[in-house]
Scaffold this motif. Structure first.
Motif, PDB file in Angstrom:
ATOM      1  N   THR A  85       1.014  -1.273   0.122  1.00  0.00           N
ATOM      2  CA  THR A  85      -0.358  -0.259   0.578  1.00  0.00           C
ATOM      3  C   THR A  85       1.080   0.744   0.008  1.00  0.00           C
ATOM      4  OG1 THR A  85      -1.778  -0.975   1.167  1.00  0.00           O
ATOM      5  CG2 THR A  85      -1.690   0.982   1.227  1.00  0.00           C
ATOM      6  N   ASN A  86       1.920   0.994   0.970  1.00  0.00           N
ATOM      7  CA  ASN A  86       2.546   2.425   0.675  1.00  0.00           C
ATOM      8  C   ASN A  86       3.595   2.434  -0.237  1.00  0.00           C
ATOM      9  OD1 ASN A  86       1.877   3.098   4.276  1.00  0.00           O
ATOM     10  ND2 ASN A  86       3.327   1.575   4.618  1.00  0.00           N
ATOM     11  N   GLN A 141      -3.367  -1.771 -14.496  1.00  0.00           N
ATOM     12  CA  GLN A 141      -1.229  -1.892 -15.294  1.00  0.00           C
ATOM     13  C   GLN A 141      -0.735  -3.012 -13.850  1.00  0.00           C
ATOM     14  OE1 GLN A 141      -0.395  -0.177 -17.624  1.00  0.00           O
ATOM     15  NE2 GLN A 141       1.769  -0.928 -17.032  1.00  0.00           N
ATOM     16  N   VAL A 142       0.327  -3.336 -14.373  1.00  0.00           N
ATOM     17  CA  VAL A 142       0.917  -4.128 -13.832  1.00  0.00           C
ATOM     18  C   VAL A 142       1.763  -3.123 -13.376  1.00  0.00           C
ATOM     19  CG1 VAL A 142       3.200  -6.176 -13.605  1.00  0.00           C
ATOM     20  CG2 VAL A 142       1.250  -6.127 -14.807  1.00  0.00           C
ATOM     21  N   ASN A 151     -10.957   2.400   0.050  1.00  0.00           N
ATOM     22  CA  ASN A 151     -10.018   2.584  -1.642  1.00  0.00           C
ATOM     23  C   ASN A 151      -8.860   1.827  -1.858  1.00  0.00           C
ATOM     24  OD1 ASN A 151     -11.444   4.856  -1.712  1.00  0.00           O
ATOM     25  ND2 ASN A 151     -10.164   5.990  -0.246  1.00  0.00           N
ATOM     26  N   LEU A 196       1.414   3.734  -3.000  1.00  0.00           N
ATOM     27  CA  LEU A 196       0.583   5.256  -3.049  1.00  0.00           C
ATOM     28  C   LEU A 196       1.599   6.420  -3.045  1.00  0.00           C
ATOM     29  CD1 LEU A 196      -0.652   5.124   0.329  1.00  0.00           C
ATOM     30  CD2 LEU A 196      -2.251   5.446  -1.731  1.00  0.00           C
ATOM     31  N   ALA A 197       3.655   5.476  -2.815  1.00  0.00           N
ATOM     32  CA  ALA A 197       4.658   6.445  -2.860  1.00  0.00           C
ATOM     33  C   ALA A 197       4.884   6.121  -4.035  1.00  0.00           C
ATOM     34  CB  ALA A 197       5.711   6.013  -1.659  1.00  0.00           C
ATOM     35  N   LEU A 198       4.346   5.425  -5.248  1.00  0.00           N
ATOM     36  CA  LEU A 198       5.243   4.712  -6.392  1.00  0.00           C
ATOM     37  C   LEU A 198       6.251   4.671  -6.564  1.00  0.00           C
ATOM     38  CD1 LEU A 198       3.171   7.688  -8.524  1.00  0.00           C
ATOM     39  CD2 LEU A 198       2.447   4.889  -8.326  1.00  0.00           C
ATOM     40  N   LEU A 247      -6.576   0.283  -3.775  1.00  0.00           N
ATOM     41  CA  LEU A 247      -5.681   1.062  -4.924  1.00  0.00           C
ATOM     42  C   LEU A 247      -5.076  -0.061  -6.070  1.00  0.00           C
ATOM     43  CD1 LEU A 247      -3.101   2.524  -1.935  1.00  0.00           C
ATOM     44  CD2 LEU A 247      -5.006   3.917  -3.129  1.00  0.00           C
ATOM     45  N   MET A 304      -6.014  -2.523  -0.157  1.00  0.00           N
ATOM     46  CA  MET A 304      -6.538  -1.053   0.060  1.00  0.00           C
ATOM     47  C   MET A 304      -5.992  -0.322   0.835  1.00  0.00           C
ATOM     48  SD  MET A 304      -9.233  -2.704  -1.523  1.00  0.00           S
ATOM     49  CE  MET A 304     -11.142  -1.694  -0.827  1.00  0.00           C
ATOM     50  N   ALA A 305      -6.247   0.342   0.597  1.00  0.00           N
ATOM     51  CA  ALA A 305      -6.215   1.723   1.289  1.00  0.00           C
ATOM     52  C   ALA A 305      -7.903   2.489   2.517  1.00  0.00           C
ATOM     53  CB  ALA A 305      -5.663   3.036   0.800  1.00  0.00           C
ATOM     54  N   GLY A 306      -7.460   2.124   3.170  1.00  0.00           N
ATOM     55  CA  GLY A 306      -8.435   2.174   4.104  1.00  0.00           C
ATOM     56  C   GLY A 306     -10.204   1.760   2.900  1.00  0.00           C
TER      57      GLY A 306
END
Lengths: 307, 699
Positions: free
Chosen positions: B60-61, B96-97, B146, B64-66, B148, B142-144
């Motif tokens: 997740t992180n 998208q992978v 949502n 989010l941080a790509l 991802l 998931m992030a909450g």
């Protein structure tokens, strides 16, 4: 004899039937047909970053509704980015990779000093509190720490060197107690990206560190993960200005105005916005200026001089 | 099944063990394989899901941080953690992978191969990629609330199944090993059993052969008397090393309980001796078998003794029946002959075995058979017995049988008829002869009386006739008539004299006498007159003959009668041989008078000693000479026997120059040397008083 044969056959059949499993559906694929994966650059957007005092996940949960609100309210494409550390956050502001920075006052004074970022709003927490403070914690069963003097020779962990509530404010309290860095057996900062406030609590909770420095309101976040009764709050720091929104140097003033307007428009009385504010962990946004954080600048200078 | 039955016990045990182990091994392997496969499948799914679940929050992180480097590291770490993880990749919300572990491009089909259905928290899809089955796990990042992106993990089912196959192989190897061990142990145990069973079988065969002296049960280390330290030598178990005390009756142990075999066995099971010495079921069987053989041996010996006794009794009974001259038969209630003796069979003229099983109908003439049938039925109905004398014709000869029939009872029921018949023909003849003798006795007395009455007038007639002859001149016719009267009167007088001699019992005057002397006196008297008829007398008198006790005058009359008869038999020109000798065995003197005269016809031989029997012409003899002689000899406790024709041994005594007149006759007389001695020795040989001489003649 025939009867026995019949029973044996029936038993074997039953066992065979019982032993037969249900066949799962199989999807045939060809792994030989391949393509090279290229990293797709995110579309151009206004970047919004939340100082990673918590994990990216928490940061996302807290602010993705706010980001979506700002996009809707301003008509701008806004994307939340997630720096891993306070340093990276500061550096990304300096590189222009963060347009809107939501950070603690200590980080803000850094980016303001280094990269010319300017505060334009500050949050209101609780019942209109615009300041916040830090906490010094230890394990509840640590009977060796009863007075501030007992902290001497202990192992201490803080959130980050640029953390306000998680380092600067409570460290100021420690210094005021006459203690210095050399008086501690160890002074550590929460490792890795994100989740730093939680890591400090977990470091103290696990017994690895004797003392932790955290921002007030951190403990309730861990209520579902640890028994908070095992944590004892030794002291609170003084109150200092709270978290601040800052725009990087060179951000289009129109965009900044739209953002500021949208932020200041948030109202707890509006259910939709209340939800956004609750997720974000504050109750409102008020205008702010760089001058509001002079006290923090002085504190930082004072702490650095005393270290 | 028949083939199976022919297999040895050891082979059956081994086959059974192997079959059971193999069947259960196969079933166990199959079930375990299925369970293991299911479990492994479940474990694979859990593990894959666990990997995905551990990866998703960590991703997740980074998403989010790509942070692609961190994503790549995460993916590579997951793949490197186990060799059955085929791939791991992370997709963003658009599919998208973002990161994967494939080194040369990403398989395009893999992107959409496993989609999480709406509302589902995850999804597992089995993929067949180039004949390799892969479990694909898709878990949202998931992030909450949502989403991802998606974490995808591929686990090779084949590699997981290899563990199952290894497990199966292990099970089969263990089963085979267990089977081998079981076969070995089974063979060992079966050998233990079959060896003892073979001993039992061989013992059974020995029993079949008749050898009951078996030694099956093993010798005990300590026998009961040794354990008890008992010295009761009178106890049947003491010193008996073959039989166990709990199998013996009458054991004197205090714990041993009298009563039935079951009660004794129940008590013995609590006994220390039994608990120490009792073996397993086969040993118990062997011990029981040995006891049974010994008991059987005893019973067989008893049976053999009984059989021998029965055979002896049967033989004795058969001998009694066989040698019994009486006719004996046993008929059952259907009047069928069940047993007959040889005398009966001989009488019927049928073999014994052919008589058995038949009724009397074919054995006897129809009238006799019917009479027997009626008589037998009456006995069966009334239970009475029959005893009667029956005249029968046997080979044209009339025979008399005294037949007795009695019913044979089995409890209260008549089961047959026993018949015994004795041939009483001779007794009948004796009865007839006795009657005849009584008649002759009466006749003799009558004749004596008549002769006595006649004698006086006859003497008067003779006296007056002789007186007249003296008075009347000889050349007159009256003188001639008187001579005739005198001559006939003399004849009558002799007849009367004979009658008187026969009828009158003159008291003998026994005294010691010289037998040869009495004979010589008679011979001297008659030799001259016999010579006139050219009859020679050849005496052969034993010189050392002992004196006998007798009435000399009466015996001289006997010699004279015998010589007179010989002369009458010869007529003229013959030889009379007179001999005496002593028989040292019987201590009797024997007098033999043989002639080569005309002899006596066989039919007359039995009658010659009867009174008044004569073959002479009327006026030639009274027929009383031999009867009188028989009576005299009988009075002397002697015997007289007549043989005709004369045996060849006597012919050498006759003068061969003279042609024989006939077959000749021999009279043999035996007289005791001492009367008392003779009475003792010849008691059984003496003829009863008053009996006719035919008895002796038959000898």
């Amino acid at each position: 004899m025939a009867r026995w044969c019949f029973f044996v056959c029936m038993a074997v059949t039953c066992l065979l039937i019982a032993g037969c499993g249900d066949d799962e559906p199989v999807k045939k694929i060809d792994l030989s047909n391949r393509e090279e994966i290229t990293v797709i650059k995110p579309p151009a957007a206004l970047t919004y970053a939340y100082l990673p005092q918590y994990s990216h996940n928490v940061s996302y949960k807290r602010h993705h509704l706010l980001v979506e609100y700002l996009s809707r309210a301003t008509g701008l494409t806004i994307r939340q980015v997630f720096p891993d550390t306070f340093d990276e956050h500061i550096n990304m502001v300096g590189r222009g990779e963060i347009d809107i920075s939501f950070s603690n006052p200590y980080a803000y004074v850094q980016i303001a000093r280094r990269y010319g970022a300017r505060a334009f709003a500050r949050i209101v927490e609780g019942k209109g509190e615009i300041n916040f403070r830090g906490q010094v914690i230890c394990r509840a069963d640590n009977h060796r720490i009863k007075t501030p003097a007992d902290l001497k020779g202990k192992r201490l962990i803080a959130v980050d060197a640029y953390s306000a509530g998680g380092y600067l404010y409570p460290w100021d309290w420690i210094l005021e107690q006459g203690l210095r860095k050399k008086d501690f057996l160890e002074i550590a900062f929460a490792p890795g990206p994100g989740g730093k406030q939680e890591k400090v609590v977990m470091g103290v909770y696990s017994g690895k560190y004797d003392v932790g420095l955290i921002r007030e309101r951190t403990l309730p976040i861990l209520a579902n993960k640890i028994d908070l009764k095992q944590i004892r709050i030794l002291a609170h720091s003084r109150w200092y200005p709270g978290w601040v929104y800052a725009a990087r140097r060179g951000l289009d003033p129109d965009i900044l105005a739209k953002i500021k307007k949208a932020l200041l428009a948030l109202d707890m009385k509006i259910p939709e916005q209340r939800k956004i504010l609750e997720k974000a962990g504050f109750t409102g946004v008020v205008p702010a200026s760089d001058a509001d954080y002079e006290a923090v600048r002085r504190l930082a200078a004072s702490v650095e001089s005393r270290d | 099944m028949q083939l199976f039955n022919k297999l040895s016990f050891r082979t059956k045990i081994n086959l059974g063990i192997v079959a059971v182990i193999l069947v259960f091994g196969v079933l166990l392997a199959f079930l375990v394989s299925r369970v293991a496969a299911t479990a492994m499948s479940g474990e694979i799914k859990k593990r894959g899901m666990s990997l995905a679940q551990s990866l998703a929050p960590r991703a997740t992180n980074s998403i989010l941080a790509l942070d692609f480097l961190r994503l790549k590291n995460m993916v590579d770490e997951v793949v490197a953690s186990s060799d059955d993880i085929v791939y791991t990749f992370i997709q963003d919300i658009r599919g998208q992978v973002l990161s994967h572990n494939f080194k040369s491009g990403f398989p395009t089909m893999l992107k959409d191969a496993n989609q999480i259905p709406p509302g589902a928290s995850s999804h597992i899809q089995l993929l067949n990629a180039e004949n390799e089955l892969i479990y694909d796990f898709a878990l949202p990042v998931m992030a909450g609330e949502n989403r991802l992106g998606t974490v995808r993990v591929g686990l090779s089912r084949a590699k997981a199944e290899a563990a199952v196959h290894r497990l199966l192989l292990t099970i089969f190897a263990v089963s085979a090993g267990v089977a081998l061990v079981a076969v070995g142990l089974g063979t060992l145990f079966a050998s233990t059993v079959t060896r003892r069973l073979n001993v039992l079988r061989q013992s059974a065969e020995e029993m079949i052969k008749g050898n009951l002296a078996l030694h099956i049960s093993p010798r005990l280390e300590r026998n009961c008397w040794e354990i008890r330290d008992c010295h009761k030598e009178e106890c049947p178990a003491y010193g008996d090393t073959r039989r166990r005390c709990w199998n013996l009756p009458g054991v004197l142990c205090p714990e041993c309980r009298d009563g039935s075999y079951e009660e004794k066995q129940a008590a013995c099971r609590e006994c220390l001796i039994y608990q120490l010495n009792a073996g397993d079921e086969i040993q118990s069987l062997a011990e029981s078998f040995e006891v049974m053989a010994m008991t059987l041996d005893g019973h067989i010996q008893e049976l053999e003794e009984a059989e021998k006794s029965l055979t002896r009794q049967q033989q004795l009974l058969k001998t009694i029946l066989d040698v019994n001259p009486d006719l004996v038969s046993l008929q059952d209630e259907n009047l069928v002959y069940q047993a007959v003796n040889p005398a009966f069979a001989q009488f019927c003229g049928w073999p014994e075995n052919e008589i058995l099983g038949r009724t009397c109908a074919p054995l006897f003439p129809s009238e006799q058979a019917a009479a027997h049938q009626a008589e037998n039925m009456q006995i069966l109905q009334t239970g009475g017995h029959k005893s009667r004398e029956v005249p029968v014709d046997k080979d044209g000869e009339k025979r008399w049988l005294h037949m007795v029939k009695v019913p044979v009872y089995d409890g209260d029921r008549i089961t047959g008829i026993l018949m015994a018949a004795r041939d009483i023909t001779e007794i009948k003849q004796y009865q007839e002869q006795l009657i005849q003798s009584l008649k002759m006795e009466q006749l003799g007395r009558l004749s004596g009386g008549v002769a006595h009455e006649i004698n006086t007038p006859l003497c008067v007639i003779l006296g007056y006739a002789q007186m007249l002859l003296e008075d009347i001149p000889q050349d007159t016719e009256s003188y001639e008539f008187l001579q005739i009267i005198e001559k006939q009167a003399q004849i009558c007088r002799r007849i009367v004299s004979d009658l008187l001699s026969f009828s009158r019992h003159i008291e003998s005057r026994p005294e010691e006498m010289d037998l040869n002397g009495s004979i010589n006196e008679v011979l001297d008297l008659v030799r001259h007159s016999f010579k006139q008829d050219w009859i020679d007398i050849v005496p052969s008198l034993a010189p050392d003959l002992p004196a006998i006790i007798g009435d000399k005058e009466k015996l001289k009359q006997v010699w004279l009668n015998l010589l007179t008869n010989a002369v009458d038999s010869i007529g003229q020109d013959g030889t009379i041989w007179v001999g005496t000798r002593l028989d040292p065995q019987t201590n009797r003197v024997q007098v033999t008078v043989a002639d080569n005269g005309s002899g006596i016809a066989p039919e007359n031989l039995k009658k010659i000693f009867d009174p008044f029997f004569t073959t002479k012409a009327p006026g030639g003899g009274t027929g009383l000479g031999l009867s009188v002689s028989f009576g005299i000899i009988h009075d002397h406790q002697g015997t007289i026997t007549a043989l005709s024709p004369a045996p060849g041994e006597f012919w050498e005594n006759f003068d061969p120059a003279k042609a024989p007149v006939g077959p000749g006759t021999v009279f043999i007389l035996e007289l005791p040397v001492s009367r008392e001695k003779s009475l003792e020795e010849t008691f059984t040989e003496a003829a009863p008083a008053g009996l006719p001489a035919a008895d002796q003649n038959a000898v």
